[in-house]
Design a protein around this motif. Structure first.
Motif, PDB file in Angstrom:
ATOM      1  N   LEU A 218      35.012  32.370  26.635  1.00  0.00           N
ATOM      2  CA  LEU A 218      36.301  31.871  27.126  1.00  0.00           C
ATOM      3  C   LEU A 218      36.080  30.504  27.762  1.00  0.00           C
ATOM      4  N   PRO A 219      37.115  29.673  27.818  1.00  0.00           N
ATOM      5  CA  PRO A 219      36.947  28.334  28.390  1.00  0.00           C
ATOM      6  C   PRO A 219      36.418  28.412  29.820  1.00  0.00           C
ATOM      7  N   ARG A 220      35.554  27.480  30.173  1.00  0.00           N
ATOM      8  CA  ARG A 220      35.011  27.403  31.533  1.00  0.00           C
ATOM      9  C   ARG A 220      35.640  26.217  32.254  1.00  0.00           C
ATOM     10  N   PRO A 221      35.742  26.268  33.548  1.00  0.00           N
ATOM     11  CA  PRO A 221      35.411  27.408  34.397  1.00  0.00           C
ATOM     12  C   PRO A 221      36.475  28.499  34.271  1.00  0.00           C
ATOM     13  N   LEU A 222      35.983  29.726  34.407  1.00  0.00           N
ATOM     14  CA  LEU A 222      36.876  30.877  34.333  1.00  0.00           C
ATOM     15  C   LEU A 222      36.776  31.629  35.657  1.00  0.00           C
ATOM     16  N   ARG A 223      37.881  31.725  36.355  1.00  0.00           N
ATOM     17  CA  ARG A 223      37.898  32.533  37.578  1.00  0.00           C
ATOM     18  C   ARG A 223      38.366  33.932  37.186  1.00  0.00           C
ATOM     19  N   SER A 224      37.718  34.957  37.738  1.00  0.00           N
ATOM     20  CA  SER A 224      38.195  36.308  37.399  1.00  0.00           C
ATOM     21  C   SER A 224      37.846  37.294  38.500  1.00  0.00           C
ATOM     22  N   GLY A 225      38.530  38.418  38.490  1.00  0.00           N
ATOM     23  CA  GLY A 225      38.252  39.458  39.480  1.00  0.00           C
ATOM     24  C   GLY A 225      39.081  40.704  39.216  1.00  0.00           C
ATOM     25  N   TYR A 226      38.706  41.769  39.934  1.00  0.00           N
ATOM     26  CA  TYR A 226      39.337  43.076  39.718  1.00  0.00           C
ATOM     27  C   TYR A 226      39.762  43.658  41.069  1.00  0.00           C
ATOM     28  N   LEU A 227      40.984  44.122  41.121  1.00  0.00           N
ATOM     29  CA  LEU A 227      41.504  44.769  42.336  1.00  0.00           C
ATOM     30  C   LEU A 227      41.901  46.202  42.005  1.00  0.00           C
ATOM     31  N   LYS A 228      41.440  47.127  42.856  1.00  0.00           N
ATOM     32  CA  LYS A 228      41.713  48.552  42.608  1.00  0.00           C
ATOM     33  C   LYS A 228      42.386  49.144  43.835  1.00  0.00           C
ATOM     34  N   VAL A 229      43.517  49.781  43.628  1.00  0.00           N
ATOM     35  CA  VAL A 229      44.237  50.439  44.725  1.00  0.00           C
ATOM     36  C   VAL A 229      44.122  51.946  44.513  1.00  0.00           C
ATOM     37  N   ARG A 230      43.665  52.656  45.538  1.00  0.00           N
ATOM     38  CA  ARG A 230      43.406  54.097  45.385  1.00  0.00           C
ATOM     39  C   ARG A 230      43.620  54.806  46.718  1.00  0.00           C
ATOM     40  N   ASP A 231      43.640  56.115  46.655  1.00  0.00           N
ATOM     41  CA  ASP A 231      43.947  56.886  47.857  1.00  0.00           C
ATOM     42  C   ASP A 231      42.842  56.835  48.902  1.00  0.00           C
ATOM     43  N   ARG A 232      41.604  56.606  48.474  1.00  0.00           N
ATOM     44  CA  ARG A 232      40.501  56.435  49.425  1.00  0.00           C
ATOM     45  C   ARG A 232      39.597  55.344  48.860  1.00  0.00           C
ATOM     46  N   GLN A 233      38.756  54.803  49.698  1.00  0.00           N
ATOM     47  CA  GLN A 233      38.053  53.581  49.323  1.00  0.00           C
ATOM     48  C   GLN A 233      36.757  53.780  48.549  1.00  0.00           C
ATOM     49  N   SER A 234      36.374  55.001  48.238  1.00  0.00           N
ATOM     50  CA  SER A 234      35.222  55.147  47.356  1.00  0.00           C
ATOM     51  C   SER A 234      35.364  56.424  46.548  1.00  0.00           C
ATOM     52  N   LEU A 248      41.808  27.166  34.608  1.00  0.00           N
ATOM     53  CA  LEU A 248      42.668  26.050  35.011  1.00  0.00           C
ATOM     54  C   LEU A 248      42.009  24.735  34.643  1.00  0.00           C
ATOM     55  N   ARG A 249      42.816  23.789  34.170  1.00  0.00           N
ATOM     56  CA  ARG A 249      42.320  22.426  33.949  1.00  0.00           C
ATOM     57  C   ARG A 249      43.345  21.467  34.512  1.00  0.00           C
ATOM     58  N   ASN A 250      42.861  20.508  35.313  1.00  0.00           N
ATOM     59  CA  ASN A 250      43.752  19.545  35.968  1.00  0.00           C
ATOM     60  C   ASN A 250      44.867  20.246  36.750  1.00  0.00           C
ATOM     61  N   GLY A 251      44.513  21.389  37.348  1.00  0.00           N
ATOM     62  CA  GLY A 251      45.461  22.090  38.207  1.00  0.00           C
ATOM     63  C   GLY A 251      46.504  22.905  37.468  1.00  0.00           C
ATOM     64  N   VAL A 252      46.347  23.019  36.138  1.00  0.00           N
ATOM     65  CA  VAL A 252      47.326  23.776  35.347  1.00  0.00           C
ATOM     66  C   VAL A 252      46.622  24.974  34.697  1.00  0.00           C
ATOM     67  N   ILE A 253      47.305  26.101  34.661  1.00  0.00           N
ATOM     68  CA  ILE A 253      46.727  27.308  34.049  1.00  0.00           C
ATOM     69  C   ILE A 253      46.795  27.163  32.528  1.00  0.00           C
TER      70      ILE A 253
END
Ligand code: SF4
Length: 326
Positions: A218-234, A248-253
């Protein structure tokens, strides 16, 4: 547990021969052995493929990453190439299961794992996935954790994998080997929606097994991450989750890859959210407007209407974390 025979394949030829004869492949065993103990599954023959040479993570000619099917979840999450290029994959894996399970379970097995619907695991309950034609106890039962997207009259169970949500977002490819040879299919086509056949969960042919999951360049730089919402934290499955990758390039997605977990019968790609982002500049308003599309087409059940709003908030929050600008 029902009696079964066990054979350990030392090479692919042995594995394919045993698979062609009806054997059931096993590697880490973290899902299948549980289900056999609970008598949900009762294969007659297990074919252990854990000795096959599918334990490498390599850079592809196109600049993507190929993750061998037998690489453990823990090894994949810790891999330097995965962490630096696709943090969304590392984060999804690290938020999955427990440390012990992540050390045993493989990438191939992770995306093959079966639903955590409690009725599926209760052999006294009606379940079309376990016993086709028997009904679905979840539809009128306790369905707080079930799916709101991709459901059918036959089944409303979610797919439990976190890594699969990241793979869906990134538009990975699944490589397979079977009696007819090798083939590759887009991740989006590998896991099947339930329709009238919820017992069919993957687009695997008789005797096939996964050899690798390939992440595209995929084009670089690539920012990425994962968010998980659950009833308990583990050690808990997602109520909602969001995998996000932005270029993003030149401030545009320029590129946006977004998928949700905990809400679909398969990991749920969000093309309407992606389209809303491309060509725009990060801002708090943009994240809110894009995330408002996340639950398009949702069909909540009696106990899980809350997932519609929770999903939108999960996606909005993860867009903000990854994209900044607010
Ligand atoms: Fe079975 Fe699917 Fe219904 Fe759960 S939701 S009881 S897995 S048919």
């Amino acid at each position: 547990m029902h009696p079964f025979s066990y054979t350990r394949a030392s090479d692919t030829r042995q594995a394919l021969n045993a698979g062609r004869a009806g054997g059931r492949y096993i590697a880490g065993g973290t899902t299948l052995v549980d289900l056999m103990r609970e008598t949900v599954e009762h294969p007659e023959t297990l074919v252990d493929i854990s000795a096959l040479p599918l334990r490498e993570i390599t850079v592809t000619e196109r600049g993507g990453l190929r993750i061998g099917a037998l690489v453990s979840m823990a090894e994949t999450a810790a891999d330097r190439k995965v962490r630096s290029t696709y943090p969304v994959v590392s984060e999804a894996l690290e938020l999955s299961a427990s440390a012990q399970l992540r050390n045993m379970a493989t990438i191939g097995g992770n995306i093959m794992q079966r639903t955590r619907c409690t009725y599926f695991r209760d052999v006294t309950a009606a379940c079309n996935k376990r016993e086709p034609g028997s009904g679905c106890a979840a539809r009128d039962g306790v369905n707080r954790t079930h799916a709101i997207l991709g459901t059918s009259e036959s089944c409303v169970a979610t797919h439990p994998s976190d890594a699969a949500v990241a793979f869906a977002a990134l538009e990975a490819t699944v490589h397979l080997l079977g009696p007819a040879g090798e083939r590759s299919i887009p991740f989006a086509d590998f896991l099947l929606r339930p329709g009238d056949t919820p017992h069919r969960e993957q687009a695997l042919r008789q005797g096939e097994f996964i050899t690798a999951v390939e992440l595209p360049a995929l084009p670089r730089p690539l920012r990425s991450g994962y968010l998980k919402v659950r009833d308990r934290q583990s050690y808990e499955f997602a109520l909602t989750s969001a995998a996000v990758a932005l270029h993003l390039r030149n401030g545009v997605i320029r590129e946006a890859k977004v998928a949700a977990g905990g809400v679909g019968t398969v990991p749920w790609k969000l093309p309407a959210v992606e389209q809303h982002l491309i060509g725009e500049r990060p801002s708090a308003a943009l994240w809110t407007e894009a995330a408002a599309r996340a639950a398009d087409g949702a069909r909540p059940l009696r106990h899980n209407r809350f997932k519609i709003e929770l999903l939108k908030r999960t996606v909005e929050r993860q867009l903000r974390i990854v994209g900044g600008g607010a």
